[in-house]
Design an enzyme around this catalytic site. Structure first.
Site, short mmCIF file in Angstrom:
data_model
loop_
_atom_site.label_atom_id
_atom_site.label_comp_id
_atom_site.label_asym_id
_atom_site.label_seq_id
_atom_site.Cartn_x
_atom_site.Cartn_y
_atom_site.Cartn_z
N ASP A 1 0.83 -1.21 0.00
CA ASP A 1 0.00 0.00 0.00
C ASP A 1 0.87 1.26 0.00
O ASP A 1 1.72 1.46 0.87
CB ASP A 1 -0.90 0.00 1.24
N SER B 1 -7.47 3.94 -1.31
CA SER B 1 -7.17 2.52 -1.14
C SER B 1 -8.38 1.64 -1.32
O SER B 1 -8.25 0.48 -1.76
CB SER B 1 -6.56 2.28 0.25
N THR C 1 -8.17 -1.92 2.44
CA THR C 1 -7.70 -2.99 1.56
C THR C 1 -8.24 -4.35 1.96
O THR C 1 -8.89 -5.03 1.14
CB THR C 1 -6.16 -3.00 1.49
N GLU D 1 -0.91 -7.75 2.90
CA GLU D 1 -0.70 -6.31 2.67
C GLU D 1 0.35 -5.73 3.61
O GLU D 1 0.27 -5.90 4.83
CB GLU D 1 -2.00 -5.53 2.86
N HIS E 1 2.02 8.96 4.19
CA HIS E 1 1.05 10.02 4.49
C HIS E 1 1.67 11.04 5.45
O HIS E 1 1.40 12.24 5.35
CB HIS E 1 -0.21 9.43 5.12
N HIS F 1 -1.71 2.24 -5.08
CA HIS F 1 -1.41 3.62 -5.49
C HIS F 1 -0.08 4.02 -4.87
O HIS F 1 0.47 3.30 -4.02
CB HIS F 1 -2.49 4.59 -5.00
N HIS G 1 -2.28 10.88 -1.76
CA HIS G 1 -1.83 9.96 -2.80
C HIS G 1 -1.46 10.73 -4.06
O HIS G 1 -1.82 11.90 -4.21
CB HIS G 1 -2.94 8.96 -3.15
#
Length: 540
Positions: free
Chosen positions: A76, A124, A177, A315, A324, A363, A467
């Site tokens: 992610d 996401s 996710t 993940e 972030h 992404h 993102h």
């Protein structure tokens, strides 16, 4: 003197010629028969080649009847610049040659486009739904289409044909996710509803055999301490009644027995997200690699006597969250932890024919640049990985410590504990100290400033706290991996899995939507009512 004819028939007498014209050719001319045999044989071989080509173009491989496993790994928020950053950092700390290759470099096959149905920049939830349902949908949507209709997922369809299924994450298991493979919601913030669906409280019943990750608070009744549910439903109790083996500690994780009776299993090791790798205490939380290896062992054991394999989604969730925050040290440590999981999964693929692993990001996050202009002058081409190496904790943890520190020696605490000890920074300024001594006006105020102190000195740049819309790298290894070569829409990755496993998403979608089902809709007028004020927010 006349010259003899080059045609043998011209030299025959009349009697011989008549015999040649009236006798069965197969008896008199064996060479003609051989020629006919070769023509027939050639046509047969050509038909085999044509059939093989048609089969390969339709997605059917030579091992179509072999038991199959799919391991979908999602990094992610991991973009191309993050791969360059992590590779270069790992080279530096291990004194490797400049041509070192990461576990992902070895299996790079192409790129994936990431846009959602309503934006060039996906979130996401829409990104994961592209993989799980093989459709484009709107940002915030969890396995529902643009009209907010639930769509059948590859996990649900895999379960329908008798496969074992699993989810392994470092976020809350109810986060966007994992939710997009195991639940359906018109808004990703509906984590209370998502938790209930994940243990089977929805039209299809229990679909997930194994769940490892964080987010225990969404499974605890609202009246329970540390709960963040919107109601008083006890999802842990519901899970146990549906035969889930439930565990919450590292010791319980280590003591899991690899038996057929171990599934279904629900392991929730933290109330919120699991720790960043840079902050993780290995005595209390298993790593992504450890959870992945345990999951592979359990799912393999569960399918030993079956002609069907398993589907497992893994993940590296917190790669995204560090980006972030523009927290380069936390970002790279979670990437390195993901590398370890990738290497372990690749080893599994090597010893299990019929298995394919895919690694892809939903992404990119942060708009990371490997290089930064720090003044108005033309920039020098420099970077300082030693700055990153000295950092001991995530900016999130350091901001939290600073937020809670209320003693009179706060200035000394900032200088010695935050800057010198935790960040390894001695060249801080009076302005740096004064800034962190301010009363925090917002939850990210300290966090962002602390993170930038390391990125600035290392010469790493960030363009956003959200993102970006760039294509991300696509990696694959194992059976039929070559079919993913090139540039693909993210939905094509879901379609590949559908074809590889012979799934039927349409039938699952129809089953979900019988009788105008409304289980995926929220009872709440707006998501601000959700009881998650104490959780780490990265909703987009």
């Amino acid at each position: 003197m006349s010259k003899a004819s080059s045609n043998p028939r011209d030299n025959y007498g009349e009697e011989e010629t008549n015999q040649l014209l009236t006798t069965t050719p197969a008896l008199i001319v064996p060479r003609e028969r051989k020629r006919l045999i070769w023509i027939v044989l050639g046509a047969f071989l050509l038909s085999i080649v044509i059939i093989a080509l048609v089969a390969s173009r339709s997605g059917v491989s030579d091992v179509a009847k072999q038991k199959r496993n799919v391991i979908l790994m999602i990094s992610d928020g991991f973009g191309p610049a993050s791969e360059t950053f992590a590779r270069s950092y790992y080279q530096f700390i291990n004194d490797f040659s400049y041509n070192y290759t990461t576990p992902l470099d070895l299996i790079n096959v192409g790129t994936s486009r990431t846009r959602s149905s309503n934006s060039l920049i996906t979130d996401s939830a829409a990104g994961a739904t592209a993989f799980s349902c093989a459709i484009k949908t709107y940002n915030l949507a969890v396995a529902v289409d643009p009209d907010q209709v639930p769509c059948g997922t590859i996990l649900e369809s895999a379960k329908a044909i008798g496969m074992a299924t699993g989810l392994v994450v470092t976020s809350r298991v109810t986060h966007a996710t994992p939710a997009s493979f195991s639940a359906h919601a018109t808004n990703r913030s509906m984590e209370s509803e998502i938790a209930a669906q994940q243990v089977g409280d929805y039209p299809l019943g229990r679909q997930v055999d194994l769940i490892f990750g964080g987010g225990r608070c969404y499974f605890l009744a609202n009246a329970t301490e540390n709960s963040c549910r919107t109601d008083n439903r006890d999802i842990v109790d519901i899970a146990k009644k549906r035969d889930f083996n439930y565990l919450t500690t590292r010791k319980e994780f280590d003591n899991i027995k690899i038996t057929k009776d171990s599934l279904p299993i629900l392991g929730l090791f933290t109330l919120d997200h699991m720790a960043y790798e840079i902050d993780r205490d290995p005595t209390t939380e298993p790593s992504l690699k450890e959870m992945s290896q345990k999951a592979l062992g359990l799912l393999e054991k569960a399918t030993n006597d079956s002609n069907q394999g398993f589907f497992l989604m893994i993940e590296g969730s917190r790669i995204d969250m560090a980006a972030h925050s523009n927290d380069a040290p936390a970002h790279v440590h979670d990437i390195l932890a993901y590398y370890e999981a990738v290497a372990a999964v690749r080893e599994y693929v090597d010893s299990h024919p019929g298995t394919v692993m895919i690694s892809v990001s939903d992404h990119e996050t942060g708009g990371l640049t490997v290089g930064r202009q720090t003044s108005s002058k033309y920039p020098e081409y420099l970077w300082y990985p030693d700055v990153i190496q000295r950092v001991k904790n995530s900016s999130f943890i350091l901001a939290d410590k600073l937020r809670k520190y209320d003693k009179s020696d706060r200035i000394d605490f900032i200088k010695n504990i935050i800057f010198r000890d935790s960040l390894g920074i001695d060249d801080f300024t009076n302005e740096d100290v004064a800034f962190l001594n301010l009363t925090e006006p917002s939850p990210s105020f300290y966090n962002n400033y602390i993170a930038n102190m390391s990125s600035f000195r290392a010469r790493l740049g960030w363009t956003t706290h959200g993102h970006s819309g760039v294509d991300v790298n696509l990696y694959a290894y194992g059976t039929d991996a070559e079919r993913l070569y090139g540039n693909h829409e993210n939905t094509e990755i879901g379609k590949f899995i559908v074809e590889f496993l012979g799934l039927d998403l349409t039938t699952i979608t129809e089953e979900l939507n019988k009788n105008n089902s409304s289980f995926h809709l929220s009872d709440h007028a707006d998501i601000s009512q959700f009881n998650v004020d104490h959780l780490i927010h990265y909703h987009h």
